[in-house]
Scaffold this motif. Structure first.
Motif, PDB file in Angstrom:
ATOM      1  N   THR A 175       0.752  -1.511  -0.026  1.00 27.33           N
ATOM      2  CA  THR A 175      -0.149   0.085   0.240  1.00 27.33           C
ATOM      3  C   THR A 175       1.195   1.650  -0.084  1.00 27.33           C
ATOM      4  N   LEU A 176       1.862   1.374   0.837  1.00 29.10           N
ATOM      5  CA  LEU A 176       2.965   2.414   0.792  1.00 29.10           C
ATOM      6  C   LEU A 176       3.406   2.339  -0.660  1.00 29.10           C
ATOM      7  N   LEU A 177       3.965   1.079  -0.719  1.00 32.42           N
ATOM      8  CA  LEU A 177       4.505   1.226  -2.554  1.00 32.42           C
ATOM      9  C   LEU A 177       3.523   1.770  -3.634  1.00 32.42           C
ATOM     10  N   ARG A 178       2.404   1.950  -3.434  1.00 27.25           N
ATOM     11  CA  ARG A 178       1.285   2.546  -4.046  1.00 27.25           C
ATOM     12  C   ARG A 178       0.369   3.719  -4.252  1.00 27.25           C
ATOM     13  N   GLY A 179       1.193   4.382  -2.811  1.00 24.43           N
ATOM     14  CA  GLY A 179       1.679   5.283  -2.769  1.00 24.43           C
ATOM     15  C   GLY A 179       0.620   5.555  -1.845  1.00 24.43           C
ATOM     16  N   TYR A 180       0.148   5.440  -0.966  1.00 17.61           N
ATOM     17  CA  TYR A 180      -1.128   5.483   0.506  1.00 17.61           C
ATOM     18  C   TYR A 180      -0.526   6.142   1.550  1.00 17.61           C
ATOM     19  N   LYS A 181      -0.606   7.263   1.938  1.00 22.34           N
ATOM     20  CA  LYS A 181       0.014   7.650   2.377  1.00 22.34           C
ATOM     21  C   LYS A 181      -1.104   8.399   3.219  1.00 22.34           C
ATOM     22  N   ALA A 182      -0.788   8.789   5.101  1.00 18.15           N
ATOM     23  CA  ALA A 182      -2.324   9.823   5.763  1.00 18.15           C
ATOM     24  C   ALA A 182      -1.517  10.624   6.960  1.00 18.15           C
ATOM     25  N   ASP A 183      -2.099  11.365   7.275  1.00 13.24           N
ATOM     26  CA  ASP A 183      -1.485  12.318   8.692  1.00 13.24           C
ATOM     27  C   ASP A 183      -1.304  11.696   9.990  1.00 13.24           C
ATOM     28  N   ALA A 184      -2.055  10.060  10.317  1.00 13.39           N
ATOM     29  CA  ALA A 184      -2.023   9.157  10.605  1.00 13.39           C
ATOM     30  C   ALA A 184      -3.056   8.106  10.338  1.00 13.39           C
ATOM     31  N   ALA A 185      -2.311   6.983  11.560  1.00 17.91           N
ATOM     32  CA  ALA A 185      -3.382   5.525  11.198  1.00 17.91           C
ATOM     33  C   ALA A 185      -3.550   5.157  12.535  1.00 17.91           C
ATOM     34  N   ILE A 186      -4.338   4.171  12.782  1.00 16.46           N
ATOM     35  CA  ILE A 186      -4.882   3.057  13.638  1.00 16.46           C
ATOM     36  C   ILE A 186      -5.030   1.757  12.677  1.00 16.46           C
ATOM     37  N   ILE A 187      -4.470   1.309  14.036  1.00 14.45           N
ATOM     38  CA  ILE A 187      -4.479  -0.602  13.195  1.00 14.45           C
ATOM     39  C   ILE A 187      -5.123  -0.867  14.959  1.00 14.45           C
ATOM     40  N   PRO A 188      -6.823  -1.786  14.037  1.00 13.23           N
ATOM     41  CA  PRO A 188      -7.229  -2.605  15.279  1.00 13.23           C
ATOM     42  C   PRO A 188      -6.482  -3.596  15.621  1.00 13.23           C
ATOM     43  N   GLU A 189      -5.339  -3.932  16.481  1.00 14.18           N
ATOM     44  CA  GLU A 189      -5.034  -5.279  16.511  1.00 14.18           C
ATOM     45  C   GLU A 189      -5.752  -5.556  18.176  1.00 14.18           C
ATOM     46  N   PRO A 190      -5.713  -6.847  18.022  1.00 16.03           N
ATOM     47  CA  PRO A 190      -6.123  -7.178  19.532  1.00 16.03           C
ATOM     48  C   PRO A 190      -5.233  -6.155  20.702  1.00 16.03           C
ATOM     49  N   THR A 191      -5.991  -5.422  20.821  1.00 16.75           N
ATOM     50  CA  THR A 191      -4.767  -4.571  22.602  1.00 16.75           C
ATOM     51  C   THR A 191      -6.243  -4.832  23.469  1.00 16.75           C
ATOM     52  N   ASN A 192      -7.280  -5.468  23.534  1.00 16.06           N
ATOM     53  CA  ASN A 192      -8.131  -5.833  24.974  1.00 16.06           C
ATOM     54  C   ASN A 192      -7.973  -3.943  24.614  1.00 16.06           C
ATOM     55  N   MET A 193      -8.746  -3.293  24.314  1.00 13.58           N
ATOM     56  CA  MET A 193      -8.965  -2.221  24.215  1.00 13.58           C
ATOM     57  C   MET A 193      -7.506  -0.689  24.752  1.00 13.58           C
ATOM     58  N   LYS A 194      -6.410  -1.654  24.609  1.00 14.10           N
ATOM     59  CA  LYS A 194      -5.206  -0.457  24.971  1.00 14.10           C
ATOM     60  C   LYS A 194      -5.262   0.412  24.114  1.00 14.10           C
ATOM     61  N   PHE A 195      -4.485   1.158  24.633  1.00 14.74           N
ATOM     62  CA  PHE A 195      -3.486   1.733  23.012  1.00 14.74           C
ATOM     63  C   PHE A 195      -1.972   2.196  22.885  1.00 14.74           C
ATOM     64  N   PHE A 196      -1.183   1.358  22.087  1.00 15.72           N
ATOM     65  CA  PHE A 196      -0.362   0.900  22.144  1.00 15.72           C
ATOM     66  C   PHE A 196       0.344   1.135  21.457  1.00 15.72           C
ATOM     67  N   PRO A 197       0.739   3.330  21.427  1.00 14.00           N
ATOM     68  CA  PRO A 197       1.763   3.966  20.503  1.00 14.00           C
ATOM     69  C   PRO A 197       3.365   2.967  20.531  1.00 14.00           C
ATOM     70  N   LYS A 198       3.664   2.752  20.790  1.00 15.35           N
ATOM     71  CA  LYS A 198       5.091   1.973  21.057  1.00 15.35           C
ATOM     72  C   LYS A 198       5.195  -0.148  20.382  1.00 15.35           C
ATOM     73  N   GLN A 199       5.423  -0.462  19.176  1.00 11.09           N
ATOM     74  CA  GLN A 199       5.241  -1.875  19.096  1.00 11.09           C
ATOM     75  C   GLN A 199       6.299  -2.393  18.990  1.00 11.09           C
ATOM     76  N   GLN A 200       6.535  -3.606  19.046  1.00  8.47           N
ATOM     77  CA  GLN A 200       8.067  -4.485  19.466  1.00  8.47           C
ATOM     78  C   GLN A 200       7.440  -5.449  18.265  1.00  8.47           C
ATOM     79  N   GLY A 201       9.016  -5.084  17.683  1.00 10.62           N
ATOM     80  CA  GLY A 201       9.169  -5.674  16.147  1.00 10.62           C
ATOM     81  C   GLY A 201       9.891  -6.988  16.337  1.00 10.62           C
TER      82      GLY A 201
END
Lengths: 419, 419
Positions: A175-201
């Motif tokens: 998607t990035l190589l196709r040109g999709y960009k934005a000013d912010a992004a949300i990824i609703p992975e299963p977080t138990n409704m917690k917020f993860f601004p840092k993600q483990q690689g």
């Protein structure tokens, strides 16, 4: 406006549950995403969005420095993007969810069929329901609620249903190589409704551990690669302890093993009556947001090179170490970022509770969005963290609706109302 | 007569080396025996023997209580028997060798191609050369030498080139069901020219060890079946110690582990990023000539049932235990038997050294011959015990010729000269 959003979410509950069940029943394991994506496309078309469907080009992707996958050919595995065009002048947002799911595993550990989508006591069960099709339908519901409330936005809302997150993220890379960009992004992975601004690689590794073959009846004349692999597994367990003892970021304070090293597969030996001369292990190596992929690789390499101290056999027969297939970049957004603040305000507004901000125990496509796209990204979703990749995976349906409301409210503020 | 035998063995050395190389190069792993058997048939026909070739009938075999195999279909895998008819009135003998070989294993551990049959410094190298094609050509050479010396015997000499020894012996089982019997049998498995009147039995087992799946990033929420399998492997190692501590038969006094339990295969896990919920191990369980197959199975079952004492996990999640595929009955002939005495006399006569009599570290088809056919059977051959199932498997060529002479002299005395 808030009441309109709530009302339209309420009115669409049954429809969304049906949609989620059909997503789960589509069994979209790696290589089998096409049917589930067809359901996504239909939904986006009914919403009147511009829909972009394409099979990522393996030849193009594999040249990219962040390409990581167990395959190089994506025929039959399309990416889908639907854009709700804004009127202009507002900030844009990407809503990103993956459609691929991991295999069901040992089916005997499931109470119902692994892809049933059965609902019991407010929970829906099935492989992928929490990781992360529940999150995906929350995104769709948020957008539908904005539409149903008659709200037009200034900024674009870009919904992405991507392949390959479970294998290294080359769906989102595409998607990035196709040109999709934005000013912010949300990824609703299963977080138990917690917020993860840092993600483990994380990244995948493979090791070949050598033994010396012999007839099983004179097994004392050989060296079992299975027994040697036990030494390697214990040695890696010790590296995990050393690496995790260094983690001091308070965002990890409630996580028993912030950056785990998981041994996910083992196979070796050809014949019950022979001493096995080679065993292969495959695993997932957690990478902290405070280190680079290369630093993590180097530490593992040096640790494995120290194996002869644990067992002299390895000085003449060092195991091989290879990084292969999937890799997720670590991601990091400062918890004080405006987007993080907005999301947690909306969370508190909708739920009446304080937001929990942590670091994620796993990699997501957020690393690619921040590293390549420079897109501030938050991982936040309704799924049950502990049930991801688990037998009897489930999601609390009510959390999907709550999450959708928080996201809808966030989008409205972030992208701004046009009229 | 003795000098005639020696002379004809000497004159046939080059021919026998060529034949052995062609046997090795035929790569007769399970399911691929046909070409090697064609070479055997040609040799037997040149010798003027009655040759019986048939593909064992899986449907018939699998109903037999001693049937054990990883397959039930033997199309393309013929048994071959060649009979050198005697004039009558003498004792008969079976010369039994298996044509199947185990896989080559890790090819990088071989100096030359695993099926090269290359000769260096008096040794021929290749998978199967020692286990047991070198023994097979020793049998053929012994018969050819008797023919070349112009000797006619009273008793029948029955040469058998059988399939499936490495997978449980249903090739030899098929010869018994077809009616082949004799007053004694020699199996020239690789014994380092020792005599094994007792043979260890063995059987294959398979265990499924359970864990609990989880995402690798929250691996602390799951239970790794790989880590649990390590506990099982160590538990089985302890049973091996207990069982071997009981062995007091002096025939085992030089064998470090008389009845080993070999773990030959391991496989489990589907995804590097998931905690594996099931691991399977497969192995070979040695059975002493002093116990029955059923007694050995019972002891293993009870030992596995005690696993919860080592790790409480197993009380709720007991591993499965299954006996499958191959099985070799233990075999036993009293060391004072006339046939054993004759063989050791001939050994001492030919080599000028005292015969070494031990118990075998592995099962052979001898268990079937004694148990079903009531045939006194000795395992004695020119191959190198330590190199069976090993990379760079080899045989000392000179031992083949010595073995052939001992066997020829034994046959002449056992079957008696007619003229």
């Amino acid at each position: 406006m808030k009441r309109k959003i709530q009302a339209s979410i309420h009115s669409k509950k049954n429809e969304i549950i049906q949609l989620l069940r059909s997503f789960v029943q589509a069994e979209s394991t790696q290589g089998n995403e096409r049917y589930a994506q067809t359901l996504v496309i239909e939904t986006l078309q009914e919403m009147g969005l511009d829909v972009d469907v394409w099979e990522p080009d393996g030849a193009e992707l594999k040249g990219h420095r962040y390409f990581a996958s167990s395959r190089e050919e994506f025929t039959g595995s399309p990416n889908v993007v639907g854009v709700m065009k804004g009127k202009g002048g507002g900030r844009s947002i990407i809503l990103n969810g993956h459609i691929d799911v991991v295999p069901a595993g040992d089916k005997t550990q499931w109470t119902d069929h692994p892809f049933s989508g059965i609902v019991k006591e407010g929970k829906m069960f099935g492989r992928g329901v929490t990781d992360m099709k529940g999150g995906n339908v929350a995104l769709l519901l948020a957008m539908q609620a904005i539409q149903a409330a008659g709200i037009e936005l200034k900024g674009d809302v870009i919904f992405q249903s991507v392949i390959e997150e479970e294998s290294g993220g080359c769906g989102t890379l595409a998607t990035l190589l196709r040109g999709y960009k934005a000013d912010a992004a949300i990824i609703p992975e299963p977080t138990n409704m917690k917020f993860f601004p840092k993600q483990q690689g994380s990244m995948w590794f493979k090791m070949h551990i050598k033994g010396l073959s012999a007839h099983g009846g004179t097994r004392y004349a050989g060296v079992s690669a299975i027994e040697k692999s036990l030494v390697v597994v214990e040695h890696i367990r010790e590296l995990e302890r050393v690496r995790n003892a260094r983690i001091t970021d308070p965002l990890y304070k409630n996580i028993p093993i912030p950056i785990p090293i998981n041994i996910g597969k083992i196979y070796g030996g050809e014949w019950p009556s022979s001493v096995p001369d080679i065993v292969t292990i495959e695993g997932r190596f957690g990478v902290s947001p405070e280190e680079t992929i290369d630093e993590a690789k180097k530490e593992m390499k040096q640790w494995i090179e120290a194996l002869p101290e644990a067992d002299a056999w390895f000085s003449e027969h060092p195991p091989t170490l290879e990084w292969f297939g999937a890799r997720w970049l670590p991601g990091s957004l400062e918890p004080e970022h405006a987007f993080m603040k907005l999301l947690s305000e909306k969370y508190e507004d909708v739920t009446g509770r304080e937001a929990t901000i942590e670091a994620s125990p796993w990699g997501t496509d957020g690393g690619l969005l921040t590293e390549i796209g420079q897109i501030p990204t938050i991982v936040f979703g309704p799924g049950v963290t502990e049930k991801a990749h688990f037998p009897n995976e489930y999601i609390m349906l009510e959390d999907i609706f709550t999450c959708a409301e928080i996201i809808a409210e966030t989008i409205i503020d972030w992208c701004e109302v046009s009229k």
